[in-house]
Design a protein around this motif. Structure first.
Motif, PDB file in Angstrom:
ATOM      1  N   TRP A 242       0.914  -1.204  -0.017  1.00  0.00           N
ATOM      2  CA  TRP A 242      -0.017  -0.020   0.084  1.00  0.00           C
ATOM      3  C   TRP A 242       1.048   1.188   0.003  1.00  0.00           C
ATOM      4  O   TRP A 242       0.645   2.152  -0.695  1.00  0.00           O
ATOM      5  N   SER A 243       1.957   1.306   0.815  1.00  0.00           N
ATOM      6  CA  SER A 243       2.785   2.454   0.993  1.00  0.00           C
ATOM      7  C   SER A 243       3.498   2.467  -0.228  1.00  0.00           C
ATOM      8  O   SER A 243       3.854   3.893  -0.730  1.00  0.00           O
ATOM      9  N   LYS A 245       2.405   1.938  -3.299  1.00  0.00           N
ATOM     10  CA  LYS A 245       1.141   2.572  -3.996  1.00  0.00           C
ATOM     11  C   LYS A 245       1.001   4.094  -3.938  1.00  0.00           C
ATOM     12  O   LYS A 245       0.922   4.820  -4.846  1.00  0.00           O
ATOM     13  N   LEU A 246       1.024   4.454  -2.622  1.00  0.00           N
ATOM     14  CA  LEU A 246       0.977   5.914  -2.461  1.00  0.00           C
ATOM     15  C   LEU A 246       2.285   6.494  -2.345  1.00  0.00           C
ATOM     16  O   LEU A 246       2.412   7.833  -2.234  1.00  0.00           O
ATOM     17  N   ASP A 247       3.343   5.644  -2.733  1.00  0.00           N
ATOM     18  CA  ASP A 247       4.521   6.446  -2.637  1.00  0.00           C
ATOM     19  C   ASP A 247       5.058   7.147  -1.391  1.00  0.00           C
ATOM     20  O   ASP A 247       5.563   8.177  -1.304  1.00  0.00           O
ATOM     21  N   GLU A 265      -4.803  14.229  -1.570  1.00  0.00           N
ATOM     22  CA  GLU A 265      -4.979  13.025  -2.332  1.00  0.00           C
ATOM     23  C   GLU A 265      -4.607  11.739  -1.670  1.00  0.00           C
ATOM     24  O   GLU A 265      -5.061  10.666  -1.925  1.00  0.00           O
ATOM     25  N   VAL A 266      -3.343  11.855  -0.786  1.00  0.00           N
ATOM     26  CA  VAL A 266      -2.967  10.752   0.005  1.00  0.00           C
ATOM     27  C   VAL A 266      -4.143  10.224   0.817  1.00  0.00           C
ATOM     28  O   VAL A 266      -4.486   9.144   1.204  1.00  0.00           O
ATOM     29  N   LEU A 269      -6.961   8.481  -1.112  1.00  0.00           N
ATOM     30  CA  LEU A 269      -6.351   7.100  -1.609  1.00  0.00           C
ATOM     31  C   LEU A 269      -6.324   6.154  -0.451  1.00  0.00           C
ATOM     32  O   LEU A 269      -6.604   5.107  -0.618  1.00  0.00           O
ATOM     33  N   ALA A 270      -5.567   6.613   0.764  1.00  0.00           N
ATOM     34  CA  ALA A 270      -5.566   5.802   1.841  1.00  0.00           C
ATOM     35  C   ALA A 270      -6.964   5.250   2.068  1.00  0.00           C
ATOM     36  O   ALA A 270      -7.059   4.162   2.529  1.00  0.00           O
ATOM     37  N   TYR A 495      -1.351   8.317   6.862  1.00  0.00           N
ATOM     38  CA  TYR A 495      -1.364   9.780   7.153  1.00  0.00           C
ATOM     39  C   TYR A 495      -1.601  10.199   8.551  1.00  0.00           C
ATOM     40  O   TYR A 495      -1.293  11.498   9.095  1.00  0.00           O
TER      41      TYR A 495
END
Length: 556
Positions: A242-243, A245-247, A265-266, A269-270, A495
């Motif tokens: 997942w991390s 994908k989120l970069d 956006e983060v 998406l999370a 986050y």
């Protein structure tokens, strides 16, 4: 002119030492009275490394590897020792190889080698352990140097430590503490032992595509057998995905997202990733019509209540009729609650639940009978019946939430085919950097601290004070059963600590220097200082985070 004398009170007795005496020298006179190694001291309620000197009068106590702060210092120091040994072997082999510490597993840290390909096998681990022991026998000083942050950034860049470079780009402090063994340097979050001779006890075990660096547990001078938690490991690997994908795999990367205006956006998406996983779980449950009891369990502040509500909504979308039930409603009356060794009520033990009544009610529901369900009145300490009845039809399903949900002793009369067990915990996917993992327990404690202050008027000081007791209960009643779960669910949001920061910091600043909890409060404040703050406006009302900061659309 005579030397200056410092008056130090130790164990109620006043001693005199020349100003400038190393704490390590003082410790040598007391180590024989302790079964566990002394690795730090507490001077005037402030943690101090043994390599520091006495500068003033004060009160001194000793921190051993049995204590939480001492245990962390020991693990941190062994990690640096292991890194130095990997560096030495790479140099010997003429290769560019480094090691990355990913996350905790069992009684150790899962590590992976990076760079040029190395045959990671038993022979390599034998060499690595041998090199670590050689460094231990050498009793090499672990030196600490405070350097300007700009110099630290240049150093990390030169060493190829990109994660640290990103982390300290947001550093407010003008100085950074660098630790070294010989010419190998690194930054670590927290205190260290004075030399490698303290680091005799560790183990190495091949696991998956890496290895585990093992530490002592309750016996501080022995390494327990490695007991891998395969399901937990897979959840951690999934979270790492997942991390990717989120970069965002580190705090520095998260801070980049904040500073570049990408945090909304983060967040979206999370939350979308989590909602998709809950939806897939609901599909799985709907595909197994024999499952009538969804048992949700996990440690404190995992977000069990919000998760149960969100799962229930997804189950409804699958055409089912979920009914949430809190196992707390089956507490025995308070006067009948077992007590712990200190004479306090032990609400976390299984015997605090009326197991017979619970099984009688659940068995009756499984047979299609109409059953009156209790509600526990926490004010009076008694169960009450308020006319709440349940009867299971073809599409009805119970979502049972409580710490003992995975323990078959709780639901011993219910057939296994009727139960689906879900273990939920906040297993943060963030790392501080490539060599400092982020303890999942810190994230949960900060969650609880914020919620306690908001909903129960409990101070951060009291949350910290009770945390060790909470952790003991988890280790006794929850963690032994986690591998029995059918599903493991990670409730951590990448986050969240950046949001929790603004709620937790004012609470922690209220803890005075004279309080025993001050040391832990100071550590958590330093930890939160790594994060750029993120406002909560963009956090959805159904987010698990809302259970702690407030504003949830659920009754939590």
């Amino acid at each position: 002119m005579g030397e200056t004398i410092c008056r130090i009170r130790i164990d109620g007795e006043e001693r005199q030492f020349p100003k400038g005496t190393y704490y390590r020298e003082i410790v040598e006179g007391y180590q024989g009275q302790y079964g566990d190694d002394i690795v730090l001291v507490l001077f005037n309620n402030r943690l101090r490394e043994l390599s520091r000197r006495v500068k003033e009068d004060g009160e001194l106590s000793f921190v051993t590897t049995k204590d939480k702060a001492g245990r962390k210092a020991y693990r941190r120091s062994v990690s640096l020792l292991m890194q130095r040994a990997v560096y030495n072997l790479a140099k010997e082999d003429g290769k560019q190889v480094s090691v990355r510490i990913e996350h905790s597993i069992s009684q150790g840290y899962f590590c992976e080698l990076k760079g040029e390909e190395v045959a990671l096998d038993e022979a390599y681990l034998l060499r690595l352990k041998g090199e670590m022991m050689r460094l231990v026998e050498g009793q090499i000083p672990i030196r600490k140097e405070s350097i300007p942050t700009d110099e630290a950034l240049a150093l990390f860049h030169e060493l190829g430590m990109r994660d640290k470079e990103r982390l300290f780009a947001y550093r407010r402090s003008s100085k950074v503490n660098i630790y070294s063994i010989g010419n190998y340097m690194d930054y670590f979050y927290g205190y260290m032992v004075p030399d490698t001779g303290y680091l005799k006890y560790f183990g190495l075990e091949l696991y998956e595509k890496g290895f585990v660096l093992l530490f002592p547990d309750k016996d501080t001078k022995a390494i327990p057998p490695f007991q891998p938690s395969h399901k937990l490991f897979q959840v951690l690997r999934e979270s790492a995905g997942w991390s990717e994908k989120l970069d965002i795999a580190t705090i520095g990367a998260l801070n980049d997202a904040v500073s570049q205006g990408r945090i909304r956006e983060v967040i979206l998406l999370a939350e979308a990733l989590m909602e998709r996983k809950i939806g897939k779980l609901a599909e799985q449950i709907a595909a197994e019509p024999d499952k009538k009891f969804v048992m949700v369990a996990g440690p404190s502040s995992s977000g069990k209540t919000t998760f149960s509500h969100r799962l229930s909504i997804q189950l409804m979308a699958q055409g089912l009729k979920p009914h949430p039930i809190a196992l707390d409603d089956y507490y025995v009356d308070r006067v009948d609650t077992p007590k712990d060794e200190n004479g306090n009520y032990n609400f976390e033990c299984l015997e605090a639940i009326d197991i017979e009544l619970f099984n009688r009610d659940m068995s009756a529901l499984l047979k299609g009978e109409r059953v009156p369900l209790p509600t526990y009145n926490f004010r009076t300490g008694k169960r009450e019946y308020k006319g709440v009845y349940k009867q299971l039809g073809k599409n009805d399903i119970l979502v049972l939430e409580g710490i003992h949900g995975l323990n078959d002793r709780l639901s011993y009369t219910l057939p296994s085919s009727s139960k689906l067990k879900i273990y939920i915990s906040a297993l943060t996917q963030l790392n501080i950097d490539e060599h400092n993992s982020l303890p999942t327990t810190d994230g949960r404690m900060i969650r609880r601290m914020v919620r306690d202050a908001r909903t129960r008027n409990i101070t951060a000081k009291d949350t910290i004070k009770m945390w060790d007791s909470v952790r003991r209960g988890e280790e006794q009643y929850i963690f032994p059963f986690q591998e029995d779960a059918d599903i493991m669910f990670n409730s951590a949001l990448v986050y969240e600590l950046a949001v929790l920061k603004q709620y937790a910091e004012p609470l922690l600043f209220q803890i005075g220097k004279e309080c025993p909890e001050y040391t832990e409060a100071k550590r958590l404040l330093k930890f939160l200082d790594y994060f750029l703050p993120v406002p909560s406006e963009d956090v959805a009302q159904n987010s698990i985070l809302r259970e702690f900061i407030g504003g949830s659309c659920f009754h939590v």
